[in-house]
Enzyme design. Structure first.
Site, PDB file in Angstrom:
ATOM      1  CE1 TYR A 133      -5.137   4.149 -11.045  1.00  0.00           C
ATOM      2  CE2 TYR A 133      -3.436   3.378 -12.528  1.00  0.00           C
ATOM      3  CZ  TYR A 133      -3.920   3.541 -11.250  1.00  0.00           C
ATOM      4  OH  TYR A 133      -3.171   3.088 -10.191  1.00  0.00           O
ATOM      5  CG  ASP A 140       9.579   0.517 -10.055  1.00  0.00           C
ATOM      6  OD1 ASP A 140       8.398   0.202 -10.258  1.00  0.00           O
ATOM      7  OD2 ASP A 140      10.477   0.411 -10.903  1.00  0.00           O
ATOM      8  CG  HIS A 163       6.691  -1.376 -12.803  1.00  0.00           C
ATOM      9  ND1 HIS A 163       6.528  -0.165 -12.201  1.00  0.00           N
ATOM     10  CD2 HIS A 163       5.598  -1.559 -13.589  1.00  0.00           C
ATOM     11  CE1 HIS A 163       5.387   0.370 -12.603  1.00  0.00           C
ATOM     12  NE2 HIS A 163       4.801  -0.458 -13.451  1.00  0.00           N
ATOM     13  CE  LYS A 201      11.679  -3.045  -9.360  1.00  0.00           C
ATOM     14  NZ  LYS A 201      11.839  -2.184 -10.530  1.00  0.00           N
ATOM     15  CE1 TYR A 207      -4.303  -4.012 -16.823  1.00  0.00           C
ATOM     16  CE2 TYR A 207      -3.208  -3.578 -14.742  1.00  0.00           C
ATOM     17  CZ  TYR A 207      -3.332  -3.353 -16.090  1.00  0.00           C
ATOM     18  OH  TYR A 207      -2.494  -2.483 -16.713  1.00  0.00           O
ATOM     19  CG  HIS A 208      -2.621  -5.667 -10.987  1.00  0.00           C
ATOM     20  ND1 HIS A 208      -3.960  -5.723 -10.638  1.00  0.00           N
ATOM     21  CD2 HIS A 208      -2.296  -4.369 -11.029  1.00  0.00           C
ATOM     22  CE1 HIS A 208      -4.402  -4.506 -10.458  1.00  0.00           C
ATOM     23  NE2 HIS A 208      -3.425  -3.657 -10.691  1.00  0.00           N
TER      24      HIS A 208
HETATM   25  C1  B12 Z   1       3.608  -4.513 -16.595  1.00  0.00           C
HETATM   26  C2  B12 Z   1       3.391  -3.145 -16.017  1.00  0.00           C
HETATM   27  C3  B12 Z   1       2.863  -3.077 -14.734  1.00  0.00           C
HETATM   28  C4  B12 Z   1       2.587  -4.301 -13.883  1.00  0.00           C
HETATM   29  C5  B12 Z   1       3.906  -4.749 -13.233  1.00  0.00           C
HETATM   30  C6  B12 Z   1       4.019  -6.218 -12.949  1.00  0.00           C
HETATM   31  C7  B12 Z   1       5.365  -6.567 -12.417  1.00  0.00           C
HETATM   32  N1  B12 Z   1       5.403  -7.370 -11.385  1.00  0.00           N
HETATM   33  O1  B12 Z   1       6.387  -6.141 -12.947  1.00  0.00           O
HETATM   34  C8  B12 Z   1       1.528  -3.744 -12.916  1.00  0.00           C
HETATM   35  C9  B12 Z   1       0.166  -3.921 -13.523  1.00  0.00           C
HETATM   36  C10 B12 Z   1       1.543  -4.345 -11.533  1.00  0.00           C
HETATM   37  C11 B12 Z   1       1.877  -2.268 -12.931  1.00  0.00           C
HETATM   38  C12 B12 Z   1       1.543  -1.412 -11.930  1.00  0.00           C
HETATM   39  C13 B12 Z   1       1.815  -0.051 -11.928  1.00  0.00           C
HETATM   40  N2  B12 Z   1       2.325   0.655 -12.972  1.00  0.00           N
HETATM   41 CO1  B12 Z   1       3.004  -0.159 -14.587  1.00  0.00          CO
HETATM   42  N3  B12 Z   1       3.565  -0.779 -16.280  1.00  0.00           N
HETATM   43  C14 B12 Z   1       3.703  -1.976 -16.755  1.00  0.00           C
HETATM   44  C15 B12 Z   1       4.118  -1.903 -18.240  1.00  0.00           C
HETATM   45  C16 B12 Z   1       2.872  -2.077 -19.069  1.00  0.00           C
HETATM   46  C17 B12 Z   1       5.159  -2.910 -18.709  1.00  0.00           C
HETATM   47  C18 B12 Z   1       6.405  -3.048 -17.869  1.00  0.00           C
HETATM   48  C19 B12 Z   1       7.013  -4.415 -18.057  1.00  0.00           C
HETATM   49  O2  B12 Z   1       6.906  -5.274 -17.205  1.00  0.00           O
HETATM   50  N4  B12 Z   1       7.600  -4.693 -19.229  1.00  0.00           N
HETATM   51  C20 B12 Z   1       8.206  -5.977 -19.541  1.00  0.00           C
HETATM   52  C21 B12 Z   1       9.643  -5.993 -18.998  1.00  0.00           C
HETATM   53  C22 B12 Z   1      10.337  -7.288 -19.365  1.00  0.00           C
HETATM   54  O3  B12 Z   1      10.280  -4.929 -19.607  1.00  0.00           O
HETATM   55  P1  B12 Z   1      11.132  -3.798 -18.836  1.00  0.00           P
HETATM   56  O4  B12 Z   1      10.876  -3.816 -17.396  1.00  0.00           O
HETATM   57  O5  B12 Z   1      11.024  -2.537 -19.561  1.00  0.00           O
HETATM   58  O6  B12 Z   1      12.611  -4.397 -18.997  1.00  0.00           O
HETATM   59  C23 B12 Z   1      13.324  -4.363 -20.200  1.00  0.00           C
HETATM   60  C24 B12 Z   1      14.226  -3.144 -20.321  1.00  0.00           C
HETATM   61  O7  B12 Z   1      13.689  -1.987 -19.770  1.00  0.00           O
HETATM   62  C25 B12 Z   1      15.480  -3.588 -19.656  1.00  0.00           C
HETATM   63  N5  B12 Z   1      15.593  -3.576 -18.193  1.00  0.00           N
HETATM   64  C26 B12 Z   1      14.701  -3.332 -17.227  1.00  0.00           C
HETATM   65  N6  B12 Z   1      15.236  -3.471 -16.025  1.00  0.00           N
HETATM   66  C27 B12 Z   1      16.509  -3.829 -16.181  1.00  0.00           C
HETATM   67  C28 B12 Z   1      17.520  -4.105 -15.271  1.00  0.00           C
HETATM   68  C29 B12 Z   1      18.765  -4.475 -15.740  1.00  0.00           C
HETATM   69  C30 B12 Z   1      19.824  -4.820 -14.775  1.00  0.00           C
HETATM   70  C31 B12 Z   1      19.021  -4.511 -17.131  1.00  0.00           C
HETATM   71  C32 B12 Z   1      20.344  -4.888 -17.627  1.00  0.00           C
HETATM   72  C33 B12 Z   1      18.005  -4.230 -18.047  1.00  0.00           C
HETATM   73  C34 B12 Z   1      16.756  -3.895 -17.573  1.00  0.00           C
HETATM   74  O8  B12 Z   1      15.566  -4.919 -20.078  1.00  0.00           O
HETATM   75  C35 B12 Z   1      14.270  -5.518 -20.141  1.00  0.00           C
HETATM   76  C36 B12 Z   1      14.240  -6.439 -21.311  1.00  0.00           C
HETATM   77  O9  B12 Z   1      13.782  -5.860 -22.472  1.00  0.00           O
HETATM   78  C37 B12 Z   1       4.687  -0.442 -18.319  1.00  0.00           C
HETATM   79  C38 B12 Z   1       4.541   0.226 -19.672  1.00  0.00           C
HETATM   80  C39 B12 Z   1       5.356  -0.454 -20.747  1.00  0.00           C
HETATM   81  N7  B12 Z   1       4.687  -0.985 -21.752  1.00  0.00           N
HETATM   82  O10 B12 Z   1       6.548  -0.533 -20.628  1.00  0.00           O
HETATM   83  C40 B12 Z   1       3.865   0.272 -17.221  1.00  0.00           C
HETATM   84  C41 B12 Z   1       4.473   1.450 -16.457  1.00  0.00           C
HETATM   85  C42 B12 Z   1       5.907   1.138 -16.159  1.00  0.00           C
HETATM   86  N8  B12 Z   1       3.675   1.484 -15.224  1.00  0.00           N
HETATM   87  C43 B12 Z   1       3.470   2.661 -14.781  1.00  0.00           C
HETATM   88  C44 B12 Z   1       2.739   2.971 -13.593  1.00  0.00           C
HETATM   89  C45 B12 Z   1       2.479   4.424 -13.333  1.00  0.00           C
HETATM   90  C46 B12 Z   1       2.296   1.973 -12.706  1.00  0.00           C
HETATM   91  C47 B12 Z   1       1.700   2.226 -11.319  1.00  0.00           C
HETATM   92  C48 B12 Z   1       2.665   3.015 -10.488  1.00  0.00           C
HETATM   93  C49 B12 Z   1       0.331   2.895 -11.399  1.00  0.00           C
HETATM   94  C50 B12 Z   1      -0.187   3.397 -10.095  1.00  0.00           C
HETATM   95  N9  B12 Z   1      -0.232   4.698  -9.919  1.00  0.00           N
HETATM   96  O11 B12 Z   1      -0.550   2.634  -9.256  1.00  0.00           O
HETATM   97  C51 B12 Z   1       1.471   0.795 -10.755  1.00  0.00           C
HETATM   98  C52 B12 Z   1       2.190   0.520  -9.462  1.00  0.00           C
HETATM   99  C53 B12 Z   1       3.220  -0.525  -9.468  1.00  0.00           C
HETATM  100  C54 B12 Z   1       4.249  -0.477  -8.386  1.00  0.00           C
HETATM  101  N10 B12 Z   1       4.089  -1.229  -7.290  1.00  0.00           N
HETATM  102  O12 B12 Z   1       5.236   0.193  -8.493  1.00  0.00           O
HETATM  103  C55 B12 Z   1       4.082   3.702 -15.680  1.00  0.00           C
HETATM  104  C56 B12 Z   1       5.331   4.366 -15.110  1.00  0.00           C
HETATM  105  C57 B12 Z   1       5.377   5.840 -15.507  1.00  0.00           C
HETATM  106  C58 B12 Z   1       6.697   6.509 -15.482  1.00  0.00           C
HETATM  107  N11 B12 Z   1       7.816   5.851 -15.400  1.00  0.00           N
HETATM  108  O13 B12 Z   1       6.704   7.701 -15.583  1.00  0.00           O
HETATM  109  C59 B12 Z   1       4.275   2.900 -17.017  1.00  0.00           C
HETATM  110  C60 B12 Z   1       5.420   3.376 -17.890  1.00  0.00           C
HETATM  111  C61 B12 Z   1       2.947   3.013 -17.795  1.00  0.00           C
HETATM  112  C62 B12 Z   1       2.581   4.429 -18.144  1.00  0.00           C
HETATM  113  N12 B12 Z   1       2.912   4.894 -19.334  1.00  0.00           N
HETATM  114  O14 B12 Z   1       1.979   5.118 -17.375  1.00  0.00           O
HETATM  115  N13 B12 Z   1       2.524  -1.928 -14.069  1.00  0.00           N
END
Ligand code: B12
Ligand SMILES: Nc1nc2c(ncn2[C@@H]2O[C@H](COP(=O)(O)OP(=O)(O)O)[C@@H](O)[C@H]2O)c(=O)[nH]1
Ligand SMILES: [Mg+2]
Lengths: 161, 668
Positions: B21, B545, B547, B541, B175-176
């Site tokens: 991808y 984005d 996510h 947000k 998947y999503h």
């Molecule tokens: C799950 C996921 C998705 C899901 C999202 C579902 C959803 N509704 O959230 C789906 C499958 C839909 C998705 C899609 C996409 N994704 Co995605 N996704 C991920 C993934 C695997 C995990 C993110 C996640 O949900 N983690 C779990 C949550 C709980 O963790 P978190 O958000 O990081 O939050 C923690 C901290 O960051 C922090 N935090 C976060 N936000 C906030 C806010 C506050 C106020 C505070 C205090 C703390 C805090 O606290 C949380 C607790 O630990 C990441 C990679 C990864 N492993 O991190 C890629 C990732 C974020 N995705 C990515 C991409 C590219 C996409 C797409 C854009 C792909 C595309 N071209 O279409 C799409 C489009 C989505 C869109 N509409 O924007 C990239 C972003 C690249 C970048 N930043 O440079 C990543 C990094 C993967 C990669 N390596 O390529 N994705």
């Protein structure tokens, strides 16, 4: 104080926000100021102003209808204040206030002012301070819209938190 | 020595389609990447579009700021589409496009580009994802309300059935859903329910006659997830296949078994891939892949794998190659493809299958009782289930009930050489890509016939208003040089914009709380008492984005810790966030940004706050923030940056309370 009141009555957003913060304050030293402010704005409702309340169980469409009404008011050029009351968690006292997202606010439109209030320890109905907040908004905006779940209603799929 | 099994030559099955991808920066840069991947033995193309393209905005739209070319390729018009496939014969390609709300438009551009290459539309092979239900529930790139969204989705189906016999118009996605926290039961039931909602819609259309309907059913393919519990995942796919076959037969009367076949592609689970000890993700990816290749009866048709650095940022070409090689080793070095199904007849598997199938049916009945998919999307009922499932999943990890190596156990590690390089082990898109794309767009608009484009757009508007299929009108728009934002603008004008329910209101994780929650509550109470008002947190947000997982879980936990939380969902402008902070009297603002646009969006939020005199309100930022960018955000005034490693949500709450205390001169 008087300048604060004038700023509220002129619809200045920062003054309105500060007035609402003051009303919600439980600090002893803020109570007197809050009461004075409320007394001062109470008689200053906008001429021809209206306060509209929407109440009913969760999910019946209050926010959706409210959003449309606000849109129509804005098209007619009147300013709007909205108070959206959401219930609080009984366990933690916290609340998620999400209703404002249902009111489509045109980008960059400062003619709508939305304030969410948590119903705190009261179940349904009004939050403490809602009446005072209405008085403030009534002085600041042409129309005021209040959304609450009715007394005795409980949120859909509400758990026991 | 006796002849061993290995020395006997055996006939091998053909491997699945091996894809990566990819797409970023610009059409020309992505074209170079695709040609490289094809030269390395990749057998199909899988196009990642950037967020403005996915949500129907031009590169110069305010909401596109910072997002252009970041997470995918920007396609603003026919010129970009032609540049993307320059020198790649579309006649020979099998192209998968991850595109949903704007699927009719991107397909129209693809058809137009192919026809200009000399390939008629009937000769094109590939897939448009075109699954809108999961956009509302998990993925977030919707534009219109659910009903018109499903109607446009069906337009693509009707058009391709008639005009493009080799095209898969819809990839029904589970998947999503898993990436948004779904358990296997939720994943399967929600996806199947979405597929049925679409088919019901198509069946009622005048331009699809009853005789071709079974063929429509046969065109649907699926896109699924596979996580670490690979036995359970394999069982899931066997069950999905069985249920799909039955639904097609019983509900739609499809008699030809070929048309009832459950065809699916996979991207394996990324949600469980970790920032900590990121090299371990390679093992995870390999194990996850087993779930979708081991059982011949339920083997994937196409596989895409994430890379070891998934939780760090975008993969570089070498990272993608490393994952590609995993597929090739699995397919070509092992004996996997030499046998019939290994699990038919296993009583363990049969029992797991029966349990899952029964659970799925119960769940589908629940959706029906909520009024069906469209109603349950609008009411937020399905979204709530996903948020709650994710809350539970994260709670298990926090409490140590679900072990994740490097996260809540075996956390000692030598420094990883993989992230030691100057690039921090990830790819970063040059900020110049956005400026260049905007310049190309301006040049494109200047060079086309404005009258032709206007006429084509008004044809599109008429078709949309009349309820006609928008595809032919969209192809005409493509050929006259209409842009992605103009196409999206007409759709928004006719059908209206939509904000989906966030699902956070009714979810709580307090029931299974850890000791840490008590500490967080104390901190919040103390600070609230000092403030005179309950601590109010605005979770925002900014940008495009989608996510939402992180923001949702932060909102739920903040409420459980006693804060008043304002969360409006995805896709807000910095200006909307600042004005909400003002109106709500927020004590703190938490921004969640995972799309890589933080260096553009966080300063924009600060500027919008300053313009309203709110510079005193502390701002914290969470998401995918590369180590190298922390300093820049802190210099701007960000109180604290959180990344996926910060999995202790209670600790985050304590830190937010502390930031508010400091900003207000209170004791922490
Ligand atoms: C799950 C996921 C998705 C899901 C999202 C579902 C959803 N509704 O959230 C789906 C499958 C839909 C998705 C899609 C996409 N994704 Co995605 N996704 C991920 C993934 C695997 C995990 C993110 C996640 O949900 N983690 C779990 C949550 C709980 O963790 P978190 O958000 O990081 O939050 C923690 C901290 O960051 C922090 N935090 C976060 N936000 C906030 C806010 C506050 C106020 C505070 C205090 C703390 C805090 O606290 C949380 C607790 O630990 C990441 C990679 C990864 N492993 O991190 C890629 C990732 C974020 N995705 C990515 C991409 C590219 C996409 C797409 C854009 C792909 C595309 N071209 O279409 C799409 C489009 C989505 C869109 N509409 O924007 C990239 C972003 C690249 C970048 N930043 O440079 C990543 C990094 C993967 C990669 N390596 O390529 N994705
Ligand atoms: N069909 C239909 N749905 C509506 C109408 N009004 C609201 N809804 C939907 O009902 C759900 C709940 O609406 P909402 O305004 O949030 O209700 P509230 O809880 O009373 O504020 C949403 O999914 C709306 O889209 C209506 O007039 N007709
Ligand atoms: Mg409401």
């Amino acid at each position: 104080m008087t300048t604060e009141v004038e700023r509220v009555c002129a619809g200045e957003r920062r003054a309105v926000a500060a007035a609402l913060n003051l009303i919600e304050s439980t600090r002893g030293s803020d109570r007197a100021a809050a009461e004075a402010l409320v007394d001062a704005v109470a008689g200053r409702a906008r001429p021809g102003g209206q306060v509209v309340g929407l109440t009913g169980p969760p999910g019946v469409g209050k926010s959706t209808l409210g959003g449309r009404v606000v849109g129509e008011w804005r098209r007619r050029g009147v300013t709007v204040g909205v108070i959206a009351v959401d219930p609080s968690s009984r366990a933690s006292g916290g609340a998620v206030l999400g209703d404002r997202s249902r009111i489509a606010k045109p980008a960059g439109d400062d003619g709508v002012f939305i304030r969410s209030m948590a119903a705190r320890d009261r179940l349904g109905g009004l939050a403490p301070g809602t009446v005072e907040a209405i008085l403030v908004m009534r002085a600041a905006f042409d129309r005021v819209l209040v959304e609450t779940v009715g007394v005795g209603q409980s949120e859909r799929s509400r758990r026991s938190w | 020595m006796a002849d061993t099994v290995a020395s006997r030559p055996r006939k091998k099955d053909r491997p699945w389609v091996i894809r990566t991808y990819s797409g970023h920066s610009s059409a020309a840069a992505s074209n170079a990447l695709y040609r490289e991947n094809l030269a390395r033995g990749q057998t199909g193309l899988s196009v990642a579009f950037d967020l403005p393209t996915q949500t129907g905005y031009d590169a110069d739209h305010p909401l596109a700021t910072g997002e252009v070319g970041k997470v995918g390729v920007p396609i603003g018009h026919l010129g970009d589409m032609e540049a993307l496939f320059h020198g790649i014969p579309l006649r020979e390609m099998n192209t998968s496009m991850t595109i949903n709300a704007t699927a009719p438009w991107l397909l129209a551009l693809y058809v137009a580009a192919a026809e200009r290459q000399g390939t008629p539309r009937a000769g094109l092979r590939g897939t448009t994802q075109n699954d809108l239900v999961k956009e509302f529930l998990a993925r977030g790139t919707y534009m219109l309300p659910p009903e018109p969204s499903l109607k446009l989705q069906a337009d693509v189906v009707a058009f391709t059935v008639r005009e493009m016999p080799q095209w898969n118009p819809v990839n029904v996605c589970s998947y999503h859903l898993q990436e948004a926290g779904a358990t296997p039961v939720l994943e399967v039931s929600f996806a199947l329910a979405g597929a049925l909602a679409l088919l019901d819609q198509v069946r009622g259309r005048a331009d699809v006659d009853a005789a071709t309907f079974p063929e429509v059913v046969g065109r649907l393919s699926f896109f699924v997830n596979a996580g670490m519990r690979f036995i359970e995942e394999m069982v899931k796919l066997r069950v999905m296949g069985g249920l799909w076959d039955r639904l097609c037969r019983e509900r739609y009367g499809v008699t030809d078994p070929k048309l009832r076949r459950f065809r699916y592609g996979v991207q394996v689970n990324s949600l469980g891939l970790t920032e900590q000890q990121p090299e371990n993700n390679v093992y995870r990816i390999a194990l996850e892949m087993l779930g979708v290749v081991l059982s011949k009866r339920a083997r994937a048709r196409a596989v895409q794998l994430p890379a070891w650095n998934e939780a760090l940022g975008l993969p570089r070409p070498w990272d993608q190659q490393w994952s590609l090689r995993l597929q090739q080793i699995m397919a070509h070095e092992t004996d996997l493809l030499e046998y019939g199904d290994l699990f038919d007849g296993s009583t363990v598997i049969a029992e797991l299958e029966a349990t899952l199938a029964a659970d799925v049916e119960r769940e589908m009945a629940w959706i029906a009782s909520e009024g069906g998919v469209v109603k349950a999307v609008q009411s937020g009922a399905m979204k709530e289930r996903l948020v709650a499932a994710n809350t539970e999943r994260l709670g298990r990890i926090e409490r140590g009930e679900q072990q994740v190596v490097g996260v809540n156990c075996f956390t000692e590690s030598a420094p990883s050489p993989l992230v030691a390089g100057a690039d921090g082990g990830i790819m970063t898109v040059d900020a110049a890509a956005e400026r260049e794309q905007i310049a190309r767009l301006a040049a494109w608009r200047a060079a086309r016939s404005a009258d032709d484009a206007r006429a084509a757009l008004s044809g599109l508007r008429d078709a949309a208003r009349a309820g006609d299929n928008v595809m032919e009108a969209s192809v005409r728009c493509a050929l006259t040089g209409v842009t992605t934002g103009e196409w999206g603008g007409v759709m928004r004008e006719v059908f209206g914009e939509y904000r989906a329910p966030t699902g956070v209101g009714a979810v709580s994780g307090a029931a299974g709380a850890t000791a840490g929650l008590g500490r967080a509550r104390e901190a919040v109470e103390r600070v609230s008492a000092g403030l005179g008002r309950r601590l109010k947190l605005l979770v925002g947000k900014p940008g495009l984005d989608g996510h939402s997982n992180g923001a949702e879980q932060i909102a739920v936990r903040a409420r459980d810790a006693g804060m008043e939380v304002v969360y409006e969902g995805i896709r807000l402008t910095p200006e909307q966030i600042a004005s909400a902070a003002e109106e709500e009297g927020a004590h703190a603002i938490g921004l969640s940004i995972l799309s890589g646009s933080h260096l553009a969006l966080v300063p924009a939020v600060f500027a919008a706050l300053a313009a309203r005199g709110l510079e005193g309100v502390p701002v914290v930022v969470g998401g995918i923030i590369p180590e190298g960018d922390r300093g820049a955000l802190e210099a701007l005034g960000v109180a604290r940056v959180f990344t996926p490693s910060d999995f202790d949500l209670n600790a985050i709450m304590v830190e937010i309370a502390g930031a508010v205390a400091r900003a207000n001169g209170l004791a922490e």
